[in-house]
Design an enzyme around this catalytic site. Sequence first.
Site, short mmCIF file in Angstrom:
data_model
loop_
_atom_site.label_atom_id
_atom_site.label_comp_id
_atom_site.label_asym_id
_atom_site.label_seq_id
_atom_site.Cartn_x
_atom_site.Cartn_y
_atom_site.Cartn_z
N ASP A 101 40.34 108.48 157.46
CA ASP A 101 39.60 107.38 156.85
C ASP A 101 39.71 107.46 155.33
O ASP A 101 39.99 108.53 154.76
CB ASP A 101 38.11 107.44 157.25
CG ASP A 101 37.91 107.36 158.75
OD1 ASP A 101 38.79 106.78 159.42
OD2 ASP A 101 36.89 107.86 159.23
N ALA A 102 39.42 106.36 154.67
CA ALA A 102 39.52 106.30 153.20
C ALA A 102 38.63 107.34 152.54
O ALA A 102 39.01 107.93 151.52
CB ALA A 102 39.17 104.90 152.71
#
Length: 234
Positions: A101-102
């Site tokens: 994920d970011a």
Amino acid sequence: MRLDKYICKSSELTRNEAKKLLKSGEVTVDGEVIKNGAFKVPEGAEVISSGQVLSLLGHRYIMMNKPQDTICSNVDEVHPSLLHFLDVDRAFELHIAGRLDADTTGLVLITDDGQWSHNITSPKKHCEKTYRVWLEQPLIEQDLDETTEQFKNGVQLNGENGLTLPATLVAVDETEMLLTITEGKYHQVKRMFAAVGNKVIGLHRESIGGIVLDDDLMMGEWRDLTEQEIAKFS
């Protein structure tokens, strides 16, 4: 392999540039001028372009310490692609084997070898991944024992059929954990802790299938994998 693709794979030319080169009659395969980009290059053939022998570039295998607020994509979206951190030719041909994920940091493996990355990401391979997890709520004694047992037996994720596969939880302290899983479901680590009433506030991947993030790599830094590391998924 198609001749136009062979030229691109052994040079920095684009597909259109390769086609123009072929039309010019400057490419030979085993001494014969070939102008058709769809021509299949025989195994072991000598391909010469403008007097230079072309050789296919080998596959590339890279580890990176992914910084926060970057995405595991080949194109920029809300956040920049982590491929921007790679100072290599033809970075757009690379892909990430197992995305994060970011807001998650840590180990990512980057390659242009599709079979190699498949050996990491295929659900059938049950590749172990270890994450360092920081929690909002501390896990103390009985809560820790219960959560450890639940993860070992599998938990029900919201919107999923069946339980997660057995996972190993080890406490570093009351709010810092090491979690090892063998799946790669969407937001899996965050959803596993949510399923037992907790919230992940920090997440960092430390290893993938025996490849451990190099301690010398700062956020955004990368290095080529060693032959021993590559062999783990070959």
